[in-house]
Motif scaffolding. Sequence first.
Motif, PDB file in Angstrom:
ATOM      1  N   THR A 106     -10.205  -3.088   0.254  1.00 31.60           N
ATOM      2  CA  THR A 106      -9.702  -3.678  -0.910  1.00 31.60           C
ATOM      3  C   THR A 106     -10.482  -5.301  -0.903  1.00 31.60           C
ATOM      4  OG1 THR A 106      -7.553  -2.469  -1.861  1.00 31.60           O
ATOM      5  CG2 THR A 106      -8.052  -4.916  -2.722  1.00 31.60           C
ATOM      6  N   ASP A 141      -2.720  -3.013   5.378  1.00 28.91           N
ATOM      7  CA  ASP A 141      -2.491  -1.738   4.782  1.00 28.91           C
ATOM      8  C   ASP A 141      -3.421  -1.833   3.316  1.00 28.91           C
ATOM      9  OD1 ASP A 141      -1.319   0.711   5.179  1.00 28.91           O
ATOM     10  OD2 ASP A 141      -0.029   0.057   3.937  1.00 28.91           O
ATOM     11  N   LEU A 142      -4.237  -2.738   3.247  1.00 27.86           N
ATOM     12  CA  LEU A 142      -4.769  -2.018   1.603  1.00 27.86           C
ATOM     13  C   LEU A 142      -6.220  -1.968   2.420  1.00 27.86           C
ATOM     14  CD1 LEU A 142      -3.318  -4.758  -0.157  1.00 27.86           C
ATOM     15  CD2 LEU A 142      -3.213  -2.662  -0.228  1.00 27.86           C
ATOM     16  N   GLY A 157       0.461  -1.342  -0.035  1.00 27.84           N
ATOM     17  CA  GLY A 157       0.239   0.041   0.529  1.00 27.84           C
ATOM     18  C   GLY A 157       0.755   1.240   0.026  1.00 27.84           C
ATOM     19  N   ARG A 171      -5.653   3.793  -5.467  1.00 29.84           N
ATOM     20  CA  ARG A 171      -5.980   2.891  -5.049  1.00 29.84           C
ATOM     21  C   ARG A 171      -8.221   2.137  -6.098  1.00 29.84           C
ATOM     22  NH1 ARG A 171      -4.333   0.896   0.719  1.00 29.84           N
ATOM     23  NH2 ARG A 171      -2.190   2.183   0.746  1.00 29.84           N
ATOM     24  N   ASP A 183       0.778   4.226  -3.325  1.00 28.37           N
ATOM     25  CA  ASP A 183       0.762   5.869  -3.071  1.00 28.37           C
ATOM     26  C   ASP A 183       1.894   6.359  -2.715  1.00 28.37           C
ATOM     27  OD1 ASP A 183      -1.646   4.480  -1.693  1.00 28.37           O
ATOM     28  OD2 ASP A 183      -0.896   5.211   0.593  1.00 28.37           O
TER      29      ASP A 183
END
Length: 286
Positions: A133, A129-130, A98, A108, A102
């Motif tokens: 999703t 950290d996504l 992630g 995203r 970024d």
Amino acid sequence: MSPLAEPAAWTGSLPDAHPPAGMAIYHLPTGTYETRAALAVRGGSFRDKRRFAASAVLVHHPDGDLLIDAGFGAGVAAHIAMLPRPVRAPYQVTRTAGQQLDAVGYDRGRLRGVLLTHSHWDHASGLDDLPGTPVWMNADERRYAGHHRDGKVFRLVSQGHDIHEYAFDSRPYLGFASSFDVYGDGSVVVVHAGGHTTGSVIVFVTVPSGSRYAFVGDLTWQIDGVRRRAERPWLMSKLADSDPRQLRQDLLRVIALEGVLRIVPAHDLGCYDGIPLVTAAAGRWR
């Protein structure tokens, strides 16, 4: 220790694939952990330390992108602490998948999901950290991840993620009995290879140049398993694999494909050489 019998090399035609212009793949290395070759592959040396990769691969496609696996997450230290003490290993971290996306200005909203080769911690940790999703899994792996002791980290990091459950159809693909064509153009095809976990998969990717890849997950931990036709050590297989007999059959199928396409075991760092880092595409997303 004798290697597996050498299978006949693949001599059939390659499946049709029509990857669209602009499709590409990128490597997102999130860290490594150390193990001994003797614990990774039969015949390996205890003096030979291996740096096991923990990586994600971004498939950039005009119809929406996918990550193959998620690598280490922001909470990797806590995730490793959840493992049985004997299997914890020294590790090094870089940036999460992630964070790397970024950093290059990636939208995203393009990301259709994370397609896990299987649900073990070192493939799923980066889901933390996504957020938001979707996670792509087949029904066998979803059941495994929901109940098996080795799904503990997955069950933590997948909270709040929608599960996109896909199914295989009866079309064979490169010696495997069933497959799932993600985009319908042959560029990304998933096959069931349920020996390591019950729903483990191999992801075959064809890019516009014509190059073909097989992201084989933990079918073998190192490319030695293919090139030396060597299985995991007996004890490690007993601890790690759901169906060693099925795994052996699928490993032989992949060995038969060497030279036809590029085989990438998830934890063999050197096998990612030549796959560009996501930073190489920074201008594409800014």
